[in-house]
Design a protein around this motif. Structure first.
Motif, PDB file in Angstrom:
ATOM      1  N   ASP B 255       0.867  -1.182   0.000  1.00  0.00           N
ATOM      2  CA  ASP B 255       0.000   0.000   0.000  1.00  0.00           C
ATOM      3  C   ASP B 255       0.902   1.231   0.000  1.00  0.00           C
ATOM      4  N   ALA B 258      -2.004   4.318  -0.938  1.00  0.00           N
ATOM      5  CA  ALA B 258      -3.293   3.997  -1.564  1.00  0.00           C
ATOM      6  C   ALA B 258      -4.451   4.329  -0.637  1.00  0.00           C
ATOM      7  N   LYS B 259      -4.316   3.889   0.612  1.00  0.00           N
ATOM      8  CA  LYS B 259      -5.437   3.999   1.544  1.00  0.00           C
ATOM      9  C   LYS B 259      -5.901   5.450   1.731  1.00  0.00           C
ATOM     10  N   VAL B 264      -6.256   5.819  -7.147  1.00  0.00           N
ATOM     11  CA  VAL B 264      -5.343   4.712  -6.832  1.00  0.00           C
ATOM     12  C   VAL B 264      -5.025   3.928  -8.105  1.00  0.00           C
ATOM     13  N   LEU B 292      -1.491   0.749  -5.319  1.00  0.00           N
ATOM     14  CA  LEU B 292      -1.768  -0.501  -4.621  1.00  0.00           C
ATOM     15  C   LEU B 292      -1.178  -1.622  -5.473  1.00  0.00           C
ATOM     16  N   TYR B 305      -8.232  -6.073   0.269  1.00  0.00           N
ATOM     17  CA  TYR B 305      -8.073  -5.018  -0.740  1.00  0.00           C
ATOM     18  C   TYR B 305      -9.016  -3.855  -0.464  1.00  0.00           C
ATOM     19  N   SER B 306     -10.206  -4.191   0.039  1.00  0.00           N
ATOM     20  CA  SER B 306     -11.162  -3.114   0.288  1.00  0.00           C
ATOM     21  C   SER B 306     -10.624  -2.137   1.332  1.00  0.00           C
ATOM     22  N   LEU B 309      -8.759   0.543  -0.258  1.00  0.00           N
ATOM     23  CA  LEU B 309      -9.485   1.306  -1.282  1.00  0.00           C
ATOM     24  C   LEU B 309     -10.647   2.103  -0.685  1.00  0.00           C
ATOM     25  N   ALA B 312     -10.778   5.592  -2.097  1.00  0.00           N
ATOM     26  CA  ALA B 312     -10.542   5.752  -3.532  1.00  0.00           C
ATOM     27  C   ALA B 312     -11.819   6.178  -4.256  1.00  0.00           C
ATOM     28  N   ILE B 315     -10.221   4.293  -9.397  1.00  0.00           N
ATOM     29  CA  ILE B 315      -9.284   3.166  -9.347  1.00  0.00           C
ATOM     30  C   ILE B 315      -8.870   2.848 -10.787  1.00  0.00           C
ATOM     31  N   ILE B 334     -11.064  -6.453  -8.907  1.00  0.00           N
ATOM     32  CA  ILE B 334     -11.305  -5.166  -8.242  1.00  0.00           C
ATOM     33  C   ILE B 334     -12.786  -4.782  -8.332  1.00  0.00           C
TER      34      ILE B 334
END
Lengths: 310, 387
Positions: B255, B258-259, B264, B292, B305-306, B309, B312, B315, B334
């Motif tokens: 990451d 990203a978060k 992203v 990511l 993964y969520s 994100l 985001a 993406i 995704i």
């Protein structure tokens, strides 16, 4: 060893047990049990997809009293390569101490056709194992289709007889000679009608250091449309007609183990099997003649090979 | 902890990790750009630095088949491949996983034929995502080294085979800085492999690879599917051990801002590593942008993964493989993540780049990110294709 002693040895070892689903008259049991029994050490088997595989391991049952693996159709020799090398590595580390022999069991589809490059590779690399091919002359497990082991003149479901066809037009591939060309310690043709010969050859095969190949004639009463009680009688004719000579290639020397005094005409052998019905018709007599000629030529070549290696 | 600083190509780094693992069996067959791995390892063997039995097979189908035999015999077995080699193995991929054999297989990602092309893309391993293998994707030689060691333990913890993927040429052949660990620490980390059953136990013979019919096949396959559900927990556990011994984190993904970012980028391997410069540049310009980078790709941990994100809004999934008649694989994963695990509805873009080794520059990536940030996204879905 006489036949009674051999039977006792095979039964005592009982490496492949009854209850499997081979067809009536199928010689796979005789061949596998006899060959595996010839090893003095425990045996680990790698089996190709084949009649022997599907009829003996229907989950959750198994006929095998020895470690046995089936991976795919073409790769039984590659699989045994990995097993044998793992054994050597684990032995080097002291994780395993006992002697073990390694055996491939494959049909003609898995040996003559789809698995040929994998088995050729394993022979060339010199793994210490025995490759047993039982040839029932076609893809019998999937309903009698043609393979390169199918003899000329045989009808199969993919080379059926018809107005323009008497069956397969090509001669079968000579896998035994291909195996010999690998210059390995031992190659032999065997036939379950002569069980003692088969056992003795298997014993030699296991005892040789390096690769050994046994190719067994395996009559398939189901798809040759023959009387299942006649498997051994038909098998005997295969050798008496020189269709399936018993011979071995040992450390560079070729020996014919049995020479029929009066080889019988190929017709007599073919007549035992409905799959040759069409080639025996009067209109195909030229084809029949070519089949006889091919058998006689191959026999002459074998005699020369024997003479040359003396 | 002692770390040895050196320089190696990605292929050599993997070979070095395999040397330290010293597997019982290595089945090898050459294919570009994987060959540095088997060539380097062969030199180790020639100089007596490993105890491994090498099997120089006649095809990739046999390479994996030999590894299957060796693994079923209770030994540690590895092989390596790429491209057509992986496709040539395809039949046996599912057998390795179906028989639950923890084989480690490095893959130097390469395009697939036709037309033939030896350069990098991910079409080879992406075509195998449903064959019951775990997959990890490495950004550089260091990660290739680390993940080869890590993957062995992960595979053995769940009895599933694993592909350790590196970018063909970009990583397999490029010389990079590398920190290796002491042999004794590697030995401590990998421990001994003593599987529950093995073919060489002739006193208790087992049948492996039986014919399972309508009454049992489904359940046996499901056991393999279920093994994937245990990967997350084991991955975390082995990561802790890795951290303890080698003082390094192994994560499911990287990451890189990203978060916390509104835009992203998701991409794999060496391209992701190079994209970090672009992210840095744009962040200096106060753009809310992050990266990511999936490492563990199979199993795909949707919930994990969520978490990266959550904020985001855009993406961008940038992939080196296509899904003809459909969409590229990570994009679909995704979409599923967004559908099932995200409360908000981000825009999700799919782009394909770099097939057959076609170059992508940092400028290309910057332009792509900026186009999305400015709400004028580039036309989907091919980047760098000649019009």
């Amino acid at each position: 060893m006489n036949i009674k002693e051999l039977a006792k040895r095979i039964n005592n070892k009982d490496l492949m047990v009854s209850g499997h689903r081979t067809c009536s008259g199928c010689p796979i049991g005789i061949i596998s049990r006899t060959v595996a029994s010839a090893s003095d050490n425990p045996v680990v088997v790698s089996s190709a997809t084949s009649c022997a595989e599907v009829t003996t391991t229907i989950y959750p049952q198994t006929s095998w009293n020895m470690p046995w693996i089936h991976s795919a159709f073409a790769n039984s020799a590659a699989t045994i390569s990995g097993i044998e090398k793992a054994y050597l590595a684990l032995k080097k580390k002291g994780k395993i101490t006992k002697e073990i022999n390694f055996l491939v069991i494959a049909g003609d589809g898995g040996s003559f056709d789809i698995g040929l490059s994998a088995s050729s590779g394993a022979l060339e690399r010199g793994h210490d194992f025995v490759y047993l091919c039982y040839t029932n002359e076609g893809y019998q497990n999937t309903g009698a289709q043609r393979s390169s082991a199918t003899p000329k003149g045989a009808t199969t479901t993919t080379t059926p007889a018809g107005i323009n066809s008497y069956g397969k037009i090509e001669y079968s591939k000579d896998l035994t000679q291909i195996a010999i060309a690998h210059n390995i310690p031992y190659v032999a043709q065997v036939n379950p009608y002569n069980q003692i010969d088969m056992y003795n050859k298997a014993k030699k095969a296991f005892e040789k250091k390096g690769p050994a190949v046994l190719i067994a004639y395996a009559a398939c009463p189901t798809n040759m449309k023959a009387d299942p009680s006649q498997t051994i009688a038909i098998s005997k004719l295969a050798t008496e007609s020189n269709f399936w000579p018993l011979y071995e290639y040992e450390d560079g020397k070729l020996t014919i183990n049995y020479k029929p005094k009066n080889r019988i005409p190929i017709e007599e052998f073919l007549r035992t099997q409905t799959k040759f019905k069409d080639v025996l018709k009067e209109k195909n007599k030229e084809v029949l003649r070519s089949i006889q000629e091919d058998i006689d030529n191959k026999w002459k070549r074998l005699l020369r090979q024997e003479e040359l290696s003396k | 902890m002692m770390k040895n600083k050196t320089a190696m190509t990605g292929g050599e780094a993997i070979a070095y990790a395999l040397k330290q693992i010293d597997p019982e069996v290595f089945a090898m067959y050459p294919i570009t750009p994987q060959t540095p791995i088997i060539e380097t390892f062969s030199k180790y063997e020639a100089n007596g630095l490993v105890n491994t039995e090498i099997i120089r097979v006649e095809s990739e189908h046999s390479a994996l088949s030999a590894a299957i035999g060796a693994s079923a015999a209770g030994s540690r077995a590895v092989t390596a491949t790429a491209s057509q080699g992986l496709l040539y193995m395809f039949e046996v991929l599912g057998i390795a996983s179906g028989l639950r054999l923890p084989i480690v297989m490095p893959v130097a990602n390469r395009a697939i034929s036709a037309p033939i092309n030896i350069h990098c893309d991910h079409s080879d391993s992406m075509s195998a995502i449903d064959q019951g293998w775990m997959q990890v994707y490495c950004q550089n030689a260091q990660e290739a080294y680390d993940m080869t060691l890590f993957s062995l333990r992960l595979a053995e913890s769940v009895y599933l085979p694993i592909m350790v993927c590196i970018d063909g040429f970009f990583t397999s052949h490029n010389l990079e800085n590398l920190e290796t660990y002491e042999d004794n620490l590697v030995k401590e980390f990998i421990g001994e492999f003593n599987p529950k059953y093995n073919l060489l136990d002739t006193d208790t013979p087992i049948t492996i690879g039986a014919l399972a019919l309508q009454d049992s096949y489904f359940e046996i396959r499901k056991e393999m599917f279920d093994a994937f559900l245990d990967v997350k927990e084991n991955y975390l556990k082995i990561s802790k051990e890795f951290k303890k011994i080698f003082d390094k984190e192994i994560n499911f993904y990287e990451d890189y801002y990203a978060k916390e970012s509104k835009t992203v980028l998701i991409t794999l391997s060496s391209t992701a590593e190079s994209s970090k410069d672009v992210i840095d540049k744009l962040r200096l310009e106060n753009k809310s942008v992050g990266l990511l980078r999936p490492i563990l790709y199979r199993p795909f941990l949707y919930e994990e993964y969520s978490k990266a994100l959550e904020n985001a809004e855009n993406i961008i999934v940038l992939e080196r493989s296509e899904g003809p008649g459909s969409f590229s694989p990570i994009y679909k994963d995704i979409l599923l993540t967004a559908y099932n695990n995200l409360k908000h509805k981000p825009k999700i873009f799919s782009y394909v780049f770099g097939l057959g080794g076609r170059e992508i520059t940092q400028k290309d990536i910057e332009d792509l990110l900026v186009s999305v940030i400015n709400n004028k996204p580039k036309k989907e879905r091919y980047i760098g294709i000649k019009e």
